[in-house]
Write an enzyme that holds these catalytic residues in place. Structure first.
Site, short mmCIF file in Angstrom:
data_model
loop_
_atom_site.label_atom_id
_atom_site.label_comp_id
_atom_site.label_asym_id
_atom_site.label_seq_id
_atom_site.Cartn_x
_atom_site.Cartn_y
_atom_site.Cartn_z
N GLY A 20 -21.39 5.38 20.20
CA GLY A 20 -21.55 4.72 18.90
C GLY A 20 -22.97 4.42 18.49
CB THR A 21 -26.32 5.76 19.43
OG1 THR A 21 -25.95 7.14 19.37
CG2 THR A 21 -26.33 5.30 20.88
CG ASN A 22 -25.35 9.00 14.73
OD1 ASN A 22 -26.39 8.85 14.12
ND2 ASN A 22 -25.04 10.12 15.35
NE ARG A 66 -3.23 12.69 20.24
CZ ARG A 66 -4.16 13.53 19.76
NH1 ARG A 66 -3.94 14.15 18.61
NH2 ARG A 66 -5.29 13.71 20.40
CG ASN A 110 -17.95 15.01 11.00
OD1 ASN A 110 -18.02 14.05 11.77
ND2 ASN A 110 -18.01 16.26 11.42
CG HIS A 112 -21.21 19.94 13.54
ND1 HIS A 112 -20.19 19.75 14.44
CD2 HIS A 112 -21.79 21.13 13.86
CE1 HIS A 112 -20.16 20.79 15.28
NE2 HIS A 112 -21.12 21.62 14.95
CB SER A 144 -24.18 20.34 9.09
OG SER A 144 -24.92 21.49 9.43
CD GLU A 182 -26.70 13.15 15.51
OE1 GLU A 182 -25.85 14.06 15.65
OE2 GLU A 182 -26.87 12.25 16.35
#
Length: 199
Positions: A20-22, A66, A110, A112, A144, A182
């Site tokens: 979870g660094t982003n 899930r 998202n 990538h 991306s 990022e």
């Protein structure tokens, strides 16, 4: 009487599966903003470090399984209650279900760790991507940021940033270069997307 600055604040929800660094970077970026904030972080892994990072930054942290995502609509119902302006996938490993895609069209993005359409698709995440790129002796890689659809990494690309690869680079040194891109660009692109929605 002036309007409170938080009155029209845009709401961001982040989905992540790992460290979870982003996600942490995004939360901290928008803590300085009067226009938007991260209101919740969702993870499909109970042990994911991202949940602790969110909790430590006073952001609602939610774990789901899930069934809650794909069958019982529990995740969809929580999202409907939160009514986010943008849903951000930051290292989220499951494909997003059609019911959520339909409910939030053009609002799910998202990131990538490669230059799509290269090195995308199922199984292409994290170090798997960097190893493949180094093994194939690519001269450049990058990030991306794209809209999410029903297939892995196939939604419309919004933004890309590149970095050169030297002969000395390893998957680990390439990963470090990608993380820098990022951290720099992802919050900025999220902010731009939210500002566009204001117009």
């Amino acid at each position: 009487m002036s309007t409170p600055t938080h009155f029209n604040k845009k709401k961001i929800v982040v989905f992540a599966s790992g460290s979870g660094t982003n996600a942490e970077n995004i939360i901290k970026f928008f803590k300085k903003s009067s226009d938007a904030s991260v209101v919740a972080v969702f993870s499909n892994k109970r042990s994911a470090k991202v949940l602790k990072r969110a909790h430590d930054l006073n952001v609602k942290a939610l774990h789901f399984d899930r069934d809650a995502l794909y069958n019982s609509y529990d995740v969809l119902h929580i999202l409907e209650d939160l009514s986010p302006d943008l849903i951000v996938l930051a290292g989220f490993m499951w494909i997003f279900p059609e019911d959520i895609l339909k409910q939030f069209p053009g609002k799910i993005v998202n990131i990538h760790p490669a230059l799509l359409p290269k090195y995308g698709g199922k199984g292409m995440y994290g170090m798997n991507v960097h190893k493949a790129i180094i093994e194939n002796k690519e001269k450049e890689s990058g990030i991306s940021i794209h809209f999410v659809n029903e297939n892995y990494d196939e939604g419309e690309v919004i933004f890309q940033a590149k970095t050169n690869i030297s002969e000395e680079d390893t998957p680990e040194t390439l990963a470090a270069k990608i993380h820098k891109l990022e951290y720099k660009h992802f919050p900025e692109i999220i902010q731009q997307l939210l500002q566009k929605k204001n117009k």
